[in-house]
Motif scaffolding. Sequence first.
Motif, mmCIF file in Angstrom:
data_model
loop_
_atom_site.group_PDB
_atom_site.id
_atom_site.type_symbol
_atom_site.label_atom_id
_atom_site.label_comp_id
_atom_site.label_asym_id
_atom_site.label_seq_id
_atom_site.Cartn_x
_atom_site.Cartn_y
_atom_site.Cartn_z
ATOM 1 N N ASP A 53 0.809 -1.219 0.000
ATOM 2 C CA ASP A 53 0.000 0.000 0.000
ATOM 3 C C ASP A 53 0.843 1.270 0.000
ATOM 4 O O ASP A 53 0.309 2.371 0.010
ATOM 5 N N ASP A 95 2.466 2.880 -2.145
ATOM 6 C CA ASP A 95 2.393 3.818 -3.256
ATOM 7 C C ASP A 95 1.003 4.392 -3.455
ATOM 8 O O ASP A 95 0.716 5.018 -4.465
ATOM 9 N N ARG A 96 0.110 4.199 -2.483
ATOM 10 C CA ARG A 96 -1.239 4.747 -2.586
ATOM 11 C C ARG A 96 -1.288 6.118 -1.917
ATOM 12 O O ARG A 96 -0.859 6.280 -0.776
ATOM 13 N N GLY A 131 1.399 13.126 -8.044
ATOM 14 C CA GLY A 131 1.547 11.840 -8.702
ATOM 15 C C GLY A 131 2.933 11.239 -8.553
ATOM 16 O O GLY A 131 3.111 10.017 -8.725
ATOM 17 N N GLY A 186 3.121 8.402 -5.942
ATOM 18 C CA GLY A 186 2.512 7.101 -6.188
ATOM 19 C C GLY A 186 1.154 7.224 -6.841
ATOM 20 O O GLY A 186 0.813 8.253 -7.439
ATOM 21 N N GLU A 187 0.355 6.175 -6.732
ATOM 22 C CA GLU A 187 -0.974 6.130 -7.338
ATOM 23 C C GLU A 187 -1.927 7.053 -6.578
ATOM 24 O O GLU A 187 -2.123 6.901 -5.368
ATOM 25 N N LEU A 188 -2.548 7.991 -7.304
ATOM 26 C CA LEU A 188 -3.488 8.917 -6.676
ATOM 27 C C LEU A 188 -4.840 8.229 -6.528
ATOM 28 O O LEU A 188 -5.703 8.302 -7.401
ATOM 29 N N LEU A 189 -5.005 7.560 -5.397
ATOM 30 C CA LEU A 189 -6.239 6.823 -5.135
ATOM 31 C C LEU A 189 -7.400 7.767 -4.845
ATOM 32 O O LEU A 189 -8.549 7.510 -5.198
ATOM 33 N N LYS A 242 -8.522 11.989 -4.935
ATOM 34 C CA LYS A 242 -8.218 13.360 -5.365
ATOM 35 C C LYS A 242 -9.444 14.221 -5.073
ATOM 36 O O LYS A 242 -10.470 14.103 -5.746
ATOM 37 N N VAL A 278 -4.565 4.610 2.379
ATOM 38 C CA VAL A 278 -3.406 5.232 1.743
ATOM 39 C C VAL A 278 -2.251 5.336 2.734
ATOM 40 O O VAL A 278 -2.446 5.324 3.954
#
Length: 212
Positions: A11, A13-14, A37, A40-43, A45, A92
Amino acid sequence: MYNNGLGSPADDDRVALLIDGENISSALAGKIIVEAGKFGELLVKRVYGNAARIRGWDEAPGIKLVHTGLGKNAADIALALDAAELSFEAKVRTIVLVSSDGDFSHLATFLRERGHVVAGMGEGKAPVNYRKSCSSWLTLDSNPKDMDQKILAEMRKQKDGLLIGRVSPTLRAALGVTLSDLEEKTWRKYFEKRPDTFKITGEAQQTRITAR
């Protein structure tokens, strides 16, 4: 698992991106998304604020606008509550807080104590204690010349000028620009600093601003 319950290494990179829309101009949306970004991954926004006052944020790609109404500090409170909820849900690892408001130093400290990486973003006016409360800090500065040109262009549309009390709502509605986007503390000081561009007549509430 992390001993603070935040989740597994998978997790890491979340990322959650939480923006104070009443404090940060939508003109910076693109830069904010790119920089966030990188973590990591923009879970998640989200941008918070009174939808009528944060013009432009509803057009930002992929960002959910959370309408918080007219209540005092409503946007700040909603953002903080969501941040806490995301933390306890362990969705996250990194939380990007975007605001220049020093009150968010308490939230940043809380999240770091929970084991999160807190990436702060804001303008140069953000207080030092807030910056230091974050794991990292990135200063966001809009181009002052571009901002001046946009304001001048809009004021030139007002053939009879504007009373000083109408400047803020007019520019906010047309451009999404507020005093938080400027170095000056008041609109009068902004116009007084640019005598070659704007004419000031009258006094007090009858002060009228006209573009030259």
